[in-house]
Design a protein around this motif. Structure first.
Motif, PDB file in Angstrom:
ATOM      1  N   ASN A   3       0.850  -1.231   0.169  1.00 35.12           N
ATOM      2  CA  ASN A   3      -0.078  -0.216  -0.046  1.00 35.12           C
ATOM      3  C   ASN A   3       0.879   1.119  -0.108  1.00 35.12           C
ATOM      4  O   ASN A   3       1.651   1.226   0.909  1.00 35.12           O
ATOM      5  CB  ASN A   3      -0.994  -0.048   1.112  1.00 35.12           C
ATOM      6  CG  ASN A   3      -1.692   1.269   1.363  1.00 35.12           C
ATOM      7  OD1 ASN A   3      -1.654   1.964   0.662  1.00 35.12           O
ATOM      8  ND2 ASN A   3      -2.308   1.366   2.491  1.00 35.12           N
ATOM      9  N   LEU A  11      -8.048   5.201   0.163  1.00 40.89           N
ATOM     10  CA  LEU A  11      -8.760   4.064   0.314  1.00 40.89           C
ATOM     11  C   LEU A  11     -10.032   4.151   0.217  1.00 40.89           C
ATOM     12  O   LEU A  11     -10.743   5.114   0.653  1.00 40.89           O
ATOM     13  CB  LEU A  11      -8.394   3.612   1.828  1.00 40.89           C
ATOM     14  CG  LEU A  11      -8.870   2.362   2.544  1.00 40.89           C
ATOM     15  CD1 LEU A  11      -8.485   1.244   1.750  1.00 40.89           C
ATOM     16  CD2 LEU A  11      -8.920   2.171   3.836  1.00 40.89           C
ATOM     17  N   TYR A  22      -6.971   0.015  -2.879  1.00 38.27           N
ATOM     18  CA  TYR A  22      -5.950   0.960  -2.235  1.00 38.27           C
ATOM     19  C   TYR A  22      -4.861   0.929  -3.249  1.00 38.27           C
ATOM     20  O   TYR A  22      -4.797   0.041  -4.352  1.00 38.27           O
ATOM     21  CB  TYR A  22      -5.498   0.260  -1.168  1.00 38.27           C
ATOM     22  CG  TYR A  22      -4.716  -1.200  -0.987  1.00 38.27           C
ATOM     23  CD1 TYR A  22      -3.157  -1.253  -1.386  1.00 38.27           C
ATOM     24  CD2 TYR A  22      -5.210  -2.156  -0.984  1.00 38.27           C
ATOM     25  CE1 TYR A  22      -2.687  -2.336  -1.506  1.00 38.27           C
ATOM     26  CE2 TYR A  22      -4.703  -3.413  -0.883  1.00 38.27           C
ATOM     27  CZ  TYR A  22      -3.294  -3.452  -1.305  1.00 38.27           C
ATOM     28  OH  TYR A  22      -2.836  -4.757  -1.345  1.00 38.27           O
TER      29      TYR A  22
END
Length: 186
Positions: A3, A11, A22
């Protein structure tokens, strides 16, 4: 895939299935919550991703780029293809919101510009630049108005006012109603 989110708007939770999206650089990762695995990877854009949002139906995913002249890209997740690329921002797209009916997409940028798109036709229907950059935005549940906020300010715009106006570029950035940020003791 890891991420690379840099803010809270990077998100997104799909409202129709147990899935989150993400960023991982220029790639969107779609993660199935119940299966506990990455379902799909979308090579979304050329610049790192700054913001994401799903439409209410979960069919569309809007992706905001970071950097100069950042674009907003809308993907059809059911069809698996890009629908449009919206150009009009000068800097990182830090917030994205679909209207409840899915017809409009609201985007804000780090340099301050707020844009309302009729995204399927790639038409910019409203644009303004407030005195300070917006931090976030939201539509009401009926889609009759939206709000943006920044440091010390909140502005509201009604869709009737915007769609009934011939002037697309509102100067100064003040909404139909501005709510001044005043400190109060609770």
């Amino acid at each position: 895939i890891g991420n690379t989110a840099r803010n809270a708007n990077a998100l997104a939770i799909n409202p129709s299935v147990p899935q989150i999206a993400y960023p991982a650089g220029c790639v969107v990762v779609l993660y199935h919550v119940r299966l506990n695995k990455q379902e799909k990877v979308i090579i979304a854009c050329k610049s790192p991703i700054a913001s994401l949002t799903y439409s209410k139906s979960g069919r569309y995913l809007a992706v905001g780029e970071s950097g100069e002249n950042a674009k907003v890209i809308v993907w059809d997740l059911f069809g698996g293809h890009r629908i449009c690329k919206l150009a009009g921002h000068r800097s990182t797209v830090n917030s994205l919101k679909f209207s409840p009916d899915g017809k409009y997409l609201l985007s804000t940028e780090k340099a301050g510009r707020i844009i309302l798109w009729e995204w399927e036709s790639e038409k910019m229907v409203f644009s303004t630049v407030p005195e300070t950059a917006p931090l976030d935005s939201a539509f009401d549940e009926s889609g009759s108005f939206f709000a943006c906020c920044g440091k010390g300010w909140i502005s509201l715009w009604t869709m009737d006012e915007i769609l009934g106006s011939d002037e697309m570029d509102y100067k100064g950035g003040n909404g139909v109603r501005d709510i001044a940020g005043e400190k109060i003791d609770l």
